[in-house]
Design a protein around this motif. Structure first.
Motif, PDB file in Angstrom:
ATOM      1  N   GLN A  31     -15.209   2.773   6.037  1.00  0.00           N
ATOM      2  CA  GLN A  31     -15.145   2.514   4.600  1.00  0.00           C
ATOM      3  C   GLN A  31     -15.158   1.019   4.294  1.00  0.00           C
ATOM      4  N   ASP A  32     -15.571   0.693   3.085  1.00  0.00           N
ATOM      5  CA  ASP A  32     -15.578  -0.687   2.625  1.00  0.00           C
ATOM      6  C   ASP A  32     -14.144  -1.210   2.562  1.00  0.00           C
ATOM      7  N   PRO A  33     -13.860  -2.409   3.094  1.00  0.00           N
ATOM      8  CA  PRO A  33     -12.483  -2.930   3.115  1.00  0.00           C
ATOM      9  C   PRO A  33     -11.845  -3.057   1.737  1.00  0.00           C
ATOM     10  N   LEU A  34     -12.631  -3.406   0.726  1.00  0.00           N
ATOM     11  CA  LEU A  34     -12.082  -3.517  -0.620  1.00  0.00           C
ATOM     12  C   LEU A  34     -11.725  -2.144  -1.170  1.00  0.00           C
ATOM     13  N   ALA A  35     -12.662  -1.213  -1.128  1.00  0.00           N
ATOM     14  CA  ALA A  35     -12.417   0.134  -1.647  1.00  0.00           C
ATOM     15  C   ALA A  35     -11.266   0.808  -0.899  1.00  0.00           C
ATOM     16  N   TYR A  36     -11.186   0.562   0.393  1.00  0.00           N
ATOM     17  CA  TYR A  36     -10.126   1.138   1.219  1.00  0.00           C
ATOM     18  C   TYR A  36      -8.758   0.694   0.722  1.00  0.00           C
ATOM     19  N   ARG A  37      -8.637  -0.585   0.401  1.00  0.00           N
ATOM     20  CA  ARG A  37      -7.372  -1.122  -0.091  1.00  0.00           C
ATOM     21  C   ARG A  37      -7.043  -0.580  -1.487  1.00  0.00           C
ATOM     22  N   LEU A  38      -8.020  -0.630  -2.373  1.00  0.00           N
ATOM     23  CA  LEU A  38      -7.770  -0.228  -3.751  1.00  0.00           C
ATOM     24  C   LEU A  38      -7.323   1.230  -3.852  1.00  0.00           C
ATOM     25  N   ALA A  39      -7.783   2.057  -2.944  1.00  0.00           N
ATOM     26  CA  ALA A  39      -7.408   3.470  -2.967  1.00  0.00           C
ATOM     27  C   ALA A  39      -5.919   3.670  -2.704  1.00  0.00           C
ATOM     28  N   MET A  40      -5.267   2.653  -2.141  1.00  0.00           N
ATOM     29  CA  MET A  40      -3.840   2.767  -1.820  1.00  0.00           C
ATOM     30  C   MET A  40      -2.965   1.921  -2.746  1.00  0.00           C
ATOM     31  N   LEU A  41      -3.506   1.469  -3.873  1.00  0.00           N
ATOM     32  CA  LEU A  41      -2.767   0.557  -4.744  1.00  0.00           C
ATOM     33  C   LEU A  41      -2.543   1.096  -6.154  1.00  0.00           C
ATOM     34  N   TYR A  53       0.813  -1.214   0.000  1.00  0.00           N
ATOM     35  CA  TYR A  53       0.000   0.000   0.000  1.00  0.00           C
ATOM     36  C   TYR A  53       0.850   1.271   0.000  1.00  0.00           C
ATOM     37  N   ASP A  54       0.314   2.288  -0.625  1.00  0.00           N
ATOM     38  CA  ASP A  54       0.987   3.583  -0.732  1.00  0.00           C
ATOM     39  C   ASP A  54       0.746   4.367   0.556  1.00  0.00           C
ATOM     40  N   ILE A  55       1.699   4.253   1.481  1.00  0.00           N
ATOM     41  CA  ILE A  55       1.622   4.955   2.762  1.00  0.00           C
ATOM     42  C   ILE A  55       2.911   5.766   2.886  1.00  0.00           C
ATOM     43  N   PRO A  56       2.824   7.089   2.969  1.00  0.00           N
ATOM     44  CA  PRO A  56       4.041   7.917   2.904  1.00  0.00           C
ATOM     45  C   PRO A  56       5.042   7.660   4.027  1.00  0.00           C
TER      46      PRO A  56
END
Length: 724
Positions: free
Chosen positions: A542-552, A496-499
């Motif tokens: 937030q939805d677990p799937l959407a939450y992940r996809l937002a960081m990918l 995941y994209d986490i700064p």
């Protein structure tokens, strides 16, 4: 075992190390004589095929024997490696015979110089060199035919074990060319097939070991029968670190078939004519143990040691930005502590080893199934007081490894017992001995914390791990400035994209001997990280799937498998009451994998797994059937741990003893598993571990969706999940 692989450096040209020779009878031998970095030894005169540790041996009678550089333990290696060779050699799979590799780390240990099978490394390491070996053999055979026909080599081609000159219609079998081909040098430029021309690779071929395993002719270590052999059953100290104090054996020695009672510092064995007689004799012994310093050790003690270790500074594996500073300044930070329980390997074939020590000749023979045959031979040789070359080890098919047979303790014990008797000795651990003296997966503690921005997205993420270092005992050279690379894998490349991202490991071996377990570091880490990502999604609403996809956005392969798995599983459809659906992403060993798990939880807190959907991108696939089978196997192995698995200690002893109290997932409990393999041209990734590593978090996330209860230490105990 697992280790970071620099595939580019591993796949450096080994062509200078490929050698070709003629064996007695005119056979062609092709293989590697030495490792990169060593002086390349010229091919020596060969008197028989067994004298040369070649990967390919083609006889003048057209027999083709392939020596397997890795061990078959159910994962399909004895089909996938032959496919790599046969593809380039242009031979049919049903025309080849397989041979277990002898102990020889210089030949079969590339690139580490250590002959092992584990860590999802087989295809990643063998993809290039095995194809090169097959291609080199094909090219010299074509050259030999072209020389005989006095035509250009590029006017000829190979197919089905023959060289063909299409223009004239001439054909000649490999066997008639081996004498001449063996005298040719290795081609300066080895031409590998373009993947579009593959005939075998990528096809769902039948396994070469299937027939023997279904008709009973396949031989495992436990099947060993040696003339004059006796059987030993062992009882080792039930307490960690305990020693044998005394034993009364008069009753045992009077029993039918009992031949001897043999002692070691920490164990006693009864030697008899067969297993049953030996087991009866062992039951008749009166044993007194010196229980030592850990006589009162409990699981809570081990857990407390690891939790305390979390407070100590560790080695930093990843430090993007300044996660600790950002998190410390956030009064609304999210924090949690997770614990991975101790687990047994529970291989279907219990630990066993047969040793014949011949004191007069100063030699020994060993029959065993080992993931590390050279280590097993060398460690046994030390116990027997022999040079390694005086010990002949016959490796066998393995009835389950999962990392357990990366260790040689059972071989060393068998050698120490065999040294004291006059017969060839087969040592077999009972199931109770197997579980209670397993080198268990250690207990690990994790602290995770994150700071979320206004949108609920993590801007800082910290993961700290405390637990035993398997690399320190198995492969200390892989410690990087004291950092165990296995213990941080998965976390150090968290997709995941986490700064601001930090991964830290504190080594704490504790009192319990431990070892690698299927899925190694990522099995422990992904169960924690992907569960915590769900916690963050829930905190953010937030939805677990959407939450992940937002960081990918920067990880297209990860996003792709996640989307496909969700789509195939029907993500977004509302499950029935009492049911839940969880999702998790896994990235390790060069493989990307996403799983969606459907569960139901009854009022008593009992969890039933109904369905698992898995989408895997493991790069270029050798045999899709093997990939699917490995994923299914790994998922069931991981579900077993998640639902039931826990090794616990009381009074210094492992409390579990057999499958009645160390439960294995039963056929009636196994879910429907759907596996989709992404068509990829990327370099091959590992496949033996990912299914296990990816399923834990998907399971706990599904249970949370069904019950609203977050489990941070598996297994899923019904008393914690039942309705009030």
């Amino acid at each position: 075992m697992n280790a970071p692989l620099n595939i580019a450096s591993i796949e450096q040209s080994r062509r200078g190390f490929l050698k070709i020779a003629v064996a007695a009878g005119g056979g062609l031998m092709v293989g590697f004589w030495s490792l990169p970095g060593e002086a390349s030894a010229a091919a020596k005169a060969v008197t028989a095929p067994a004298d040369l540790n070649a990967f390919i041996a083609i006889g003048a009678d057209d027999t083709i024997t392939l020596t397997m550089p890795k061990v078959e333990m159910g994962q399909g290696t004895y089909t996938s490696i032959p496919m790599l060779i046969a593809e380039e050699l242009e031979v049919d799979m049903d025309k080849i015979a397989l041979r277990h590799a002898p102990p020889n780390p210089k030949v079969y240990g590339a690139p580490f110089g250590d002959q092992f099978t584990g860590g999802s490394t087989t295809i990643r390491l063998m993809w290039e060199p095995m194809r090169q070996t097959g291609a080199a053999a094909r090219m010299v055979l074509i050259q030999a035919a072209a020389d005989q026909w006095q035509v250009a080599p590029d006017s000829c081609h190979a197919e089905h074990g023959e060289v063909v000159h299409a223009a004239s219609g001439r054909r000649i079998k490999y066997g008639r060319l081996v004498q001449a081909a063996g005298k040719l040098p290795v081609p300066e430029k080895i031409t590998l097939k373009d993947p579009k021309d593959f005939k075998l690779i990528g096809k769902p071929l039948k396994r070469l070991d299937a027939k023997g395993k279904t008709d009973g002719t396949a031989l495992f270590g436990i099947d060993t029968v040696v003339p004059g052999m006796k059987v030993a059953v062992v009882a080792a100290s039930p307490v960690v670190g305990g020693k044998l104090k005394s034993v009364k054996d008069a009753k045992a020695r009077k029993l039918r078939g009992v031949r001897d009672v043999v002692k070691l510092d920490n164990a006693v064995a009864v030697v008899a004519d067969n297993y049953w007689y030996a087991k009866q004799g062992l039951a008749a012994l009166e044993i007194t143990w010196d229980e030592g310093q850990y006589a009162k050790l409990s699981t809570d003690d081990v857990r407390a040691i690891m939790l305390e270790a979390l407070k100590k500074p560790g080695k930093v594996a990843r430090n993007d930005g300044d996660a600790l500073k950002v998190i410390a300044a956030d009064g609304k930070r999210v924090e949690a502590v997770y614990v991975n329980p101790m687990l047994a390997h529970a291989t279907m074939e219990p630990m066993n080893c047969t040793v014949h020590y011949d004191a007069k000749r100063g030699s020994a023979e060993i029959w065993v199934g080992s993931q590390v045959p050279a280590r097993a031979r060398d460690d046994a040789a030390k116990v027997l007081g022999l040079a390694p070359e005086k010990v002949t080890l016959h490796n066998h098919l393995i009835g389950g490894g999962f990392g357990r047979r990366l260790y040689t303790d059972y071989v060393v014990q068998a050698a120490a017992l065999a040294k004291q008797v006059k017969w060839p000795l087969k040592v077999v651990w009972s199931r109770e001995e197997d579980i209670q003296h397993d080198l268990v997966r250690g207990l690990y503690a994790h602290s995770v914390s994150a700071s979320l921005d206004a949108s609920g997205r993590p801007v800082a993420f910290s993961h700290k791990i405390a637990g035993p270092s398997n690399m320190a005992t198995f492969a200390p050279s892989f410690l990087q400035n004291g950092l165990d690379t296995d213990n941080v894998e998965g976390s150090d490349i968290f997709s995941y994209d986490i700064p601001n991202m930090r991964t830290e490991y504190t080594r704490e071996d504790g009192p319990v001997p431990s070892g690698f377990w299927r899925g190694v570091g990522p099995t422990r880490n992904m169960a924690v990280l992907e569960s915590f990502i769900d916690e963050l999604a829930e905190k953010a609403g937030q939805d677990p799937l959407a939450y992940r996809l937002a960081m990918l956005d920067k990880q297209p392969r990860a996003a792709h498998v996640l989307k496909l798995a969700a789509q195939r599983a029907g993500w977004g459809d509302k499950p029935p009451a009492g049911s839940g659906r969880g999702i998790a992403l896994m990235r390790a060993w060069g493989t990307y994998l996403a799983q969606v798990v459907d569960v139901s939880v009854n009022d008593d807190g009992e969890v039933a797994v109904k369905r698992v959907v898995c989408v895997v991108d493991c790069g270029h696939v050798v045999n899709p059937d093997t990939v699917a089978a490995q994923i299914q196997s790994g998922i069931n192995y991981g579900l077993t741990a998640g639902l039931f698995g826990a090794i616990t200690f009381k009074d210094g002893r492992i409390e579990q003893s057999n499958f009645h109290d160390y439960r294995i997932l039963r056929l009636s409990e196994a879910p429907v598993i759907e596996v989709e393999i992404v068509n990829s041209t990327e370099a091959p990734g590992g496949i033996g571990e990912p299914g296990t590593a990816g399923v834990g978090a998907a399971l706990t996330n599904a249970v949370f969706a069904a019950t609203g209860k977050r489990v941070r230490e598996m297994p899923l105990r019904p008393e914690l999940l039942k309705k009030a």
